[in-house]
Write an enzyme that holds these catalytic residues in place. Structure first.
Site, PDB file in Angstrom:
ATOM      1  N   HIS A 263      -5.653  -3.095  13.296  1.00 44.14           N
ATOM      2  CA  HIS A 263      -7.057  -3.528  13.317  1.00 44.14           C
ATOM      3  C   HIS A 263      -7.297  -4.466  14.504  1.00 44.14           C
ATOM      4  O   HIS A 263      -8.398  -4.530  15.032  1.00 44.14           O
ATOM      5  CB  HIS A 263      -7.439  -4.239  12.016  1.00 44.14           C
ATOM      6  CG  HIS A 263      -7.561  -3.317  10.853  1.00 44.14           C
ATOM      7  ND1 HIS A 263      -6.487  -2.974  10.068  1.00 44.14           N
ATOM      8  CD2 HIS A 263      -8.630  -2.647  10.356  1.00 44.14           C
ATOM      9  CE1 HIS A 263      -6.895  -2.139   9.127  1.00 44.14           C
ATOM     10  NE2 HIS A 263      -8.189  -1.917   9.283  1.00 44.14           N
TER      11      HIS A 263
ATOM     12  N   ARG B 192       0.840  -1.205   0.000  1.00 38.12           N
ATOM     13  CA  ARG B 192       0.000   0.000   0.000  1.00 38.12           C
ATOM     14  C   ARG B 192       0.873   1.252   0.000  1.00 38.12           C
ATOM     15  O   ARG B 192       0.417   2.331  -0.342  1.00 38.12           O
ATOM     16  CB  ARG B 192      -0.933   0.018   1.213  1.00 38.12           C
ATOM     17  CG  ARG B 192      -1.993  -1.072   1.169  1.00 38.12           C
ATOM     18  CD  ARG B 192      -3.046  -0.837   2.233  1.00 38.12           C
ATOM     19  NE  ARG B 192      -2.535  -1.042   3.577  1.00 38.12           N
ATOM     20  CZ  ARG B 192      -3.115  -0.557   4.679  1.00 38.12           C
ATOM     21  NH1 ARG B 192      -4.203   0.188   4.590  1.00 38.12           N
ATOM     22  NH2 ARG B 192      -2.607  -0.808   5.869  1.00 38.12           N
TER      23      ARG B 192
ATOM     24  N   LYS C  11      -2.700   9.110   4.784  1.00 41.10           N
ATOM     25  CA  LYS C  11      -2.646   8.352   6.039  1.00 41.10           C
ATOM     26  C   LYS C  11      -1.356   7.558   6.093  1.00 41.10           C
ATOM     27  O   LYS C  11      -0.693   7.401   5.064  1.00 41.10           O
ATOM     28  CB  LYS C  11      -3.864   7.445   6.170  1.00 41.10           C
ATOM     29  CG  LYS C  11      -4.005   6.404   5.036  1.00 41.10           C
ATOM     30  CD  LYS C  11      -5.282   5.615   5.166  1.00 41.10           C
ATOM     31  CE  LYS C  11      -5.371   4.539   4.092  1.00 41.10           C
ATOM     32  NZ  LYS C  11      -6.640   3.819   4.176  1.00 41.10           N
ATOM     33  N   HIS C  12      -0.943   7.049   7.267  1.00 40.26           N
ATOM     34  CA  HIS C  12      -1.482   7.116   8.612  1.00 40.26           C
ATOM     35  C   HIS C  12      -0.505   7.932   9.426  1.00 40.26           C
ATOM     36  O   HIS C  12       0.550   7.419   9.775  1.00 40.26           O
ATOM     37  CB  HIS C  12      -1.611   5.735   9.221  1.00 40.26           C
ATOM     38  CG  HIS C  12      -2.363   4.744   8.387  1.00 40.26           C
ATOM     39  ND1 HIS C  12      -1.792   4.070   7.331  1.00 40.26           N
ATOM     40  CD2 HIS C  12      -3.646   4.329   8.450  1.00 40.26           C
ATOM     41  CE1 HIS C  12      -2.697   3.238   6.791  1.00 40.26           C
ATOM     42  NE2 HIS C  12      -3.835   3.384   7.446  1.00 40.26           N
TER      43      HIS C  12
ATOM     44  N   ASP D  72      -8.284   7.036  12.356  1.00 39.60           N
ATOM     45  CA  ASP D  72      -8.490   5.734  11.719  1.00 39.60           C
ATOM     46  C   ASP D  72      -9.714   5.123  12.419  1.00 39.60           C
ATOM     47  O   ASP D  72     -10.279   5.715  13.336  1.00 39.60           O
ATOM     48  CB  ASP D  72      -7.236   4.863  11.899  1.00 39.60           C
ATOM     49  CG  ASP D  72      -7.100   3.815  10.794  1.00 39.60           C
ATOM     50  OD1 ASP D  72      -8.096   3.528  10.103  1.00 39.60           O
ATOM     51  OD2 ASP D  72      -5.999   3.262  10.639  1.00 39.60           O
TER      52      ASP D  72
END
Length: 196
Positions: free
Chosen positions: A66, A23, A53-54, A138
């Site tokens: 997560h 990513r 982000k982040h 987030d």
């Protein structure tokens, strides 16, 4: 569509170990800054608000926020002079919004992860980097927050850190969260001007 939670400006710091993986634009913060800025400006030309982000950087983590809270013990100067470079460039080129990281950066704030840290959100992002746009958390229900903090503590710390929008996509009822925030404002523990 008028907003996209992208681009990922994290500097890819640990090959094959970073949860950010492909990513990221890569392991060079200056190339990330250049490509990220082009991405942001191109989306803007199509009427879409980019949300880099982040902040201040997720590239050296091996734990997925997560599920759990990643802890980064990297030197504060290295974070400020390396990981933040793409975000600084995005801000200088007019980024309208930035998303925070649920990561504990022990050399900057040993108590709170970035999303809950007044040092990171207000002192660094808003004051030092002069970011005047919208700061978005987030996902509020991610394990990095929900497994470490009560809902009340996370709400209180988020707003007092300087978060403008809390991203709620699962687990919590939005109405309940609003009621909690209203109560905290009425109790005087979250300043009304922070909400305004």
């Amino acid at each position: 569509f008028n907003m996209n939670f992208a681009p990922v400006l994290d500097v890819y710091g640990i090959p094959d170990s970073s949860i950010i993986g492909d990513r990221s634009f890569g392991d060079d913060p200056f190339i990330n800054a250049e490509l990220g800025t082009a991405y942001i400006q191109t989306m803007a030309s199509a009427g879409i608000i980019a949300v880099p982000k982040h902040f201040p950087g997720h590239g050296v983590t091996t734990i997925d926020s997560h599920g759990s809270l990643p802890v980064v013990d990297k030197d504060a100067d290295e974070i400020l002079n390396w990981d933040i470079v793409p975000f600084k460039r995005a801000i200088e080129n007019g980024a309208d919004a930035i998303m925070t990281a649920h990561i504990l950066y022990t050399d900057i704030d040993p108590q709170y992860p970035a999303t809950l840290s007044r040092t990171i959100i207000t002192s660094i992002l808003k004051e030092r980097l002069q970011f005047k746009g919208v700061v978005i958390s987030d996902g509020f229900s991610m394990g990095a927050l929900s497994n470490q903090y009560t809902v009340d503590e996370a709400l209180y710390a988020s707003f007092n850190a300087g978060i403008d929008i809390i991203l709620v996509h699962a687990k919590y009822d939005v109405g309940t969260l609003i009621t909690l925030v209203e109560a905290m404002v009425n109790w005087g523990i979250i300043p009304a001007d922070e909400i305004d």
